[in-house]
Write an enzyme that holds these catalytic residues in place. Structure first.
Site, PDB file in Angstrom:
ATOM      1  CE1 TYR A 187      11.873  18.256  -5.485  1.00  0.00           C
ATOM      2  CE2 TYR A 187       9.518  18.694  -5.286  1.00  0.00           C
ATOM      3  CZ  TYR A 187      10.563  17.798  -5.460  1.00  0.00           C
ATOM      4  OH  TYR A 187      10.298  16.467  -5.607  1.00  0.00           O
ATOM      5  CB  THR A 189       6.204  20.405  -7.410  1.00  0.00           C
ATOM      6  OG1 THR A 189       6.702  20.644  -6.091  1.00  0.00           O
ATOM      7  CG2 THR A 189       6.468  18.962  -7.817  1.00  0.00           C
ATOM      8  CE  LYS A 190       7.319  23.168  -3.004  1.00  0.00           C
ATOM      9  NZ  LYS A 190       8.339  23.045  -1.997  1.00  0.00           N
ATOM     10  CG  ASN A 191       3.933  29.012  -7.120  1.00  0.00           C
ATOM     11  OD1 ASN A 191       3.425  27.892  -7.226  1.00  0.00           O
ATOM     12  ND2 ASN A 191       3.414  29.956  -6.352  1.00  0.00           N
ATOM     13  CB  ILE A 192       9.762  30.135 -10.468  1.00  0.00           C
ATOM     14  CG1 ILE A 192      10.672  30.531  -9.330  1.00  0.00           C
ATOM     15  CG2 ILE A 192       8.707  31.200 -10.711  1.00  0.00           C
ATOM     16  CD1 ILE A 192      11.483  31.789  -9.661  1.00  0.00           C
TER      17      ILE A 192
END
Ligand code: PLP
Length: 388
Positions: A187, A189-192
């Protein structure tokens, strides 16, 4: 002191998108192949290499929510069974249990790690318990030695919600490779990120093959194989599957995001360390230091605000940050705070006191690798001014 109106709004969780991703998306569009195809296959290969599993153990899907749902279906858990999970998580963790026809049972978190407490899992086990769904909260691994021992003693399926935990390791092993399934989110906002997207790691290639079939309508051959240059192949529908496949357009972003996963992690580690130093003297609780023998993914940096100690409520703090044009997050109000779960399951927040308190006190500050040093200085100054 009030900022000028033109001051930039610092978006919480802003993704760092570079020119290579943009070029790859354009190339994908120009190739004429937008759906599941060669770029998804490459992203799966790259992801399996990063997580040190076999290429046949992974399957790309279109969200972590889909990954969680399909894992429970692939595990063959019969409807009516109970799945134990944490109250301090995103609603998708529990909604996916419900959609698989199973009953979610909550077990409170450890107040220091903010991850599910193995003792609370033990206490929640009944003859109907079939699985444990753990969440590596903020990127900190759960106590997997104890949890896997409980699971094997009671013959329970384990599903790891790794939405925060792409880089997480526990005792030398990657998060997502302990349980029967590890579910990842890409998603925004996630780390990738792939915009929207997800991945399942399955314990075996056989389980992963079932996940693949379930992710594309229950068809036995995927569209890439059917329509590629190898000639037309008939497909067979072997079960009632879902429409959960990832597109090449999404994988085009993910391939380059994944290539930078380590430098992005290093940048977040640096930002995290600066926050820890800058706030050490404030009357707030900071995240626990990463546990020895583990690797934290540094997905969220959270402050815990106890109004009696710091003089401002959590919600007033959120407003004060917003007035300074800084985006924040709340991860999470505990699930029993939401009316649907109260009505359907009779949950009340007080039943899970640690998750309730954390959910009412927590604030997540921006931690994206897109943050500049100047952005972080602005955030630090704002926090110190509000909590002065
Ligand atoms: C983001 C998130 C999800 C859902 O991920 P999607 O890819 O948006 O479906 C599930 N669990 C947790 C803990 C999350 O943070």
């Amino acid at each position: 002191m009030f900022p000028e109106a033109e001051e930039k709004f610092i978006v919480f969780g802003a993704p760092l998108i570079e020119q290579v991703e943009i070029d790859e998306v354009v190339a994908c569009m120009q190739s004429g192949w937008l759906g599941t195809g060669p770029r998804v296959a490459q992203f799966e290969r790259d992801f399996s290499a990063y997580q040190a599993v076999l290429p046949g153990q992974v399957a790309a899907v279109n969200s972590c929510t889909a990954a969680l749902h399909i894992s429970m279906v692939a595990a063959g858990l019969e409807p009516g069974g109970e799945v134990i999970t944490t109250p301090l998580t995103f609603c998708a963790s529990v909604n996916s249990i419900i959609h698989a026809g199973l009953t979610p049972i909550l077990a409170d978190v450890d107040p220091v790690s903010q991850c599910i407490d193995p003792a609370a899992i033990e206490a929640a086990i009944t003859p109907r318990t079939r699985a444990i769904l753990v969440v590596h909260f903020a990127g900190r691994p759960c106590d997997m030695d104890t949890i896997m021992a409980i699971a094997s003693r009671h013959r329970l399926v384990v599903i790891e919600d790794c939405a925060h935990a792409i880089e997480t390791e526990y005792h030398g092993r990657k998060a997502g490779t302990f349980g029967d399934f590890g579910c990842f989110s890409f998603y925004a906002t996630k780390n990738i990120t792939t915009g929207e997207g997800g991945m399942v790691i399955s314990r075996s290639c056989e389980l992963a093959a079932r996940v693949r079939v379930l992710a594309l309508h229950g068809m036995s051959k995927d569209a890439w194989h059917r329509f590629g240059d190898a000639g037309y192949k008939h497909y067979q529908v072997v079960e009632a599957g879902f429409k959960y496949n990832m597109m090449d357009l999404q994988a085009a972003i993910g391939i380059h995001q994944l290539a930078r996963v380590e430098p992005s992690w290093q940048r977040r580690e640096q930002l995290w360390g600066r926050y820890m130093q800058a706030f050490a003297d404030l009357p707030v609780d900071l995240p626990a230091a990463p546990e020895a023998g583990t690797r934290h993914a540094y997905h969220l940096f959270t402050l815990m605000l106890d109004e009696a100690r710091c003089g401002i409520s959590r919600d007033a703090f959120l407003d004060a940050m917003n007035a300074r044009r800084i985006g924040t997050g709340v991860h999470y109000l505990s699930l029993p705070e939401h009316p649907y779960y109260q009505q359907r399951f009779g949950w009340v927040p007080e039943q899970f006191p640690h998750a309730m308190r954390l959910g009412r006190q927590t604030v997540s500050l921006p931690l994206s690798p897109k943050l500049s040093d100047a952005d972080q200085q602005r955030i630090i100054a704002a926090v110190r001014e509000i909590l002065r």
